[in-house]
Design an enzyme around this catalytic site. Structure first.
Site, PDB file in Angstrom:
ATOM      1  N   SER A   1      -0.965   5.140   2.342  1.00  0.00           N
ATOM      2  CA  SER A   1      -1.696   6.455   1.020  1.00  0.00           C
ATOM      3  C   SER A   1      -2.426   7.091   1.617  1.00  0.00           C
ATOM      4  O   SER A   1      -2.424   8.227   2.437  1.00  0.00           O
ATOM      5  CB  SER A   1      -0.998   5.354  -0.487  1.00  0.00           C
ATOM      6  OG  SER A   1      -1.111   6.415  -0.877  1.00  0.00           O
TER       7      SER A   1
ATOM      8  N   ASP B   1      10.399   4.631  -1.649  1.00  0.00           N
ATOM      9  CA  ASP B   1       8.780   4.814  -2.177  1.00  0.00           C
ATOM     10  C   ASP B   1       9.357   7.119  -2.543  1.00  0.00           C
ATOM     11  O   ASP B   1      10.180   7.367  -1.412  1.00  0.00           O
ATOM     12  CB  ASP B   1       8.089   5.587  -0.754  1.00  0.00           C
ATOM     13  CG  ASP B   1       6.828   5.557  -1.019  1.00  0.00           C
ATOM     14  OD1 ASP B   1       6.036   5.881  -1.902  1.00  0.00           O
ATOM     15  OD2 ASP B   1       5.815   5.184   0.369  1.00  0.00           O
TER      16      ASP B   1
ATOM     17  N   HIS C   1       5.974   1.510  -2.638  1.00  0.00           N
ATOM     18  CA  HIS C   1       5.146   2.557  -2.018  1.00  0.00           C
ATOM     19  C   HIS C   1       4.325   0.660  -2.367  1.00  0.00           C
ATOM     20  O   HIS C   1       4.375   0.100  -3.436  1.00  0.00           O
ATOM     21  CB  HIS C   1       4.909   3.338  -2.828  1.00  0.00           C
ATOM     22  CG  HIS C   1       3.670   4.270  -2.034  1.00  0.00           C
ATOM     23  ND1 HIS C   1       3.608   4.591  -1.266  1.00  0.00           N
ATOM     24  CD2 HIS C   1       1.384   3.870  -3.640  1.00  0.00           C
ATOM     25  CE1 HIS C   1       1.857   5.486  -0.772  1.00  0.00           C
ATOM     26  NE2 HIS C   1       1.617   4.409  -1.962  1.00  0.00           N
TER      27      HIS C   1
END
Length: 324
Positions: free
Chosen positions: A166, A261, A291
């Protein structure tokens, strides 16, 4: 764009769906509804519930790396019986939207990667927003890479990989781009798990998975607002890497994209941009994943498989670098 199938709740991986439905039943509020210190605590507790347990086959040591804002805490993980830094080194930058997360929360994942990739993993606590807004995290990511180079020697840069998930994946990529700009030797590989690459730009996946799939757009807006202090930085590759002039000379890159995601299209757009500039890039789309799946290894079997796949890529990239 790389063609990817859409998804509904029914198409989620069954183990992921169990997590998502549990959060919905519990009416789990978004992180952005909490004060930042509380959000950090909630995030860390969530990881402990979903991730693997620390592995006793890995030893962990606490060290400090020199940083622009003072010493940075780093956790050094290496398989028991193998001296740290005697082989390849994976520099891990944790996720959390530049606002939450820590090296402590990444311990189980770093243990898994150390074992699967037969390497030392160095996980760094970079400065977090809003106390330390952009570009503090970027500066710390570059400083951590410099510190590793100082430790192993510039001639051994090829046995380092920059990696993260991320926000941490974005920092890893940006650190490599800045290393290229300032003339530092480049790492031997990049491993980018569900990176954010497009800044605040709207995408199909951000609309499709805006709410209810682990990471929501309310949290993303909160992360970005805290990180940028409300400034529009979409033109700055240090915030939105897609704005980089080019990606030439970057090392072999593994990108993990999750089908369900909001950042799916960020990952695939980045993969296409890298490939256009001649980078050896492998972008894997993980069907039915959301995610954060990479740190759901305590529950989600596909996450554990993804760890092994990423490690296999790293080992191949390190072998290629050693032979060049």
């Amino acid at each position: 764009m790389i063609a990817v199938p859409g998804a509904t709740m029914a198409q989620l991986d069954p183990q992921v769906r169990m997590i998502v439905e549990g959060m919905r039943r519990a009416k789990t509020p978004p992180l952005s509804s909490y004060p930042v210190e509380k959000a950090r605590d909630v995030y860390d507790k969530g990881l402990r519930l979903l991730d693997l347990a620390p592995d006793p086959a890995v030893k962990t040591e606490i060290r400090e790396l020199a940083g622009p804002g003072g010493p940075m805490r780093a956790q050094v993980h290496h398989p028991v019986g193998i001296e740290p830094f005697s082989g390849p080194v994976l520099a891990w930058l944790h996720g959390g939207g530049y606002c939450v997360g820590s090296s402590e929360g990444a311990v189980p994942l770093c243990h898994a990667l150390a074992l699967h990739a037969d390497c030392t993993v160095v996980s760094v606590d970079y400065r977090l927003a809003p106390e330390h807004p952009f570009p503090a995290a970027v500066d710390d990511a570059v400083a951590s890479y410099r510190a590793l180079l100082d430790g192993v020697g510039n001639e051994s840069a090829g046995r380092i990989a920059l990696a993260g998930d991320s926000a941490g994946a974005t920092l890893a990529l940006v650190a490599a781009l800045l290393a290229r700009e300032i003339g530092l030797p480049l790492p031997g590989a990049l491993m980018l798990v569900t990176p954010t690459a497009l800044g605040r730009r709207e995408t199909e996946s951000r609309r499709e998975f805006a709410e209810g799939y682990f990471l929501g757009m309310a949290d993303m807006r909160w992360f970005f607002e805290n990180y940028t202090a409300g400034t529009d930085l979409d033109h700055d590759f240090r915030f939105a890497p897609i704005a980089a002039r080019d990606f030439t000379m970057l090392p072999p890159t593994f990108i993990a994209a999750a089908q369900c995601d909001p950042l799916r299209d960020d990952a695939t757009a980045l993969a296409e941009a890298l490939a256009r500039d001649g980078v050896d890039v492998e972008c894997r789309l993980y069907p039915g994943m959301t995610h954060g799946f990479f740190q759901m290894g305590g529950i989600v079997q596909r996450a554990r498989e993804a760890h092994r796949e990423a490690a296999l890529f790293l080992k191949g990239a390190w072998a290629l670098s050693a032979g060049s």
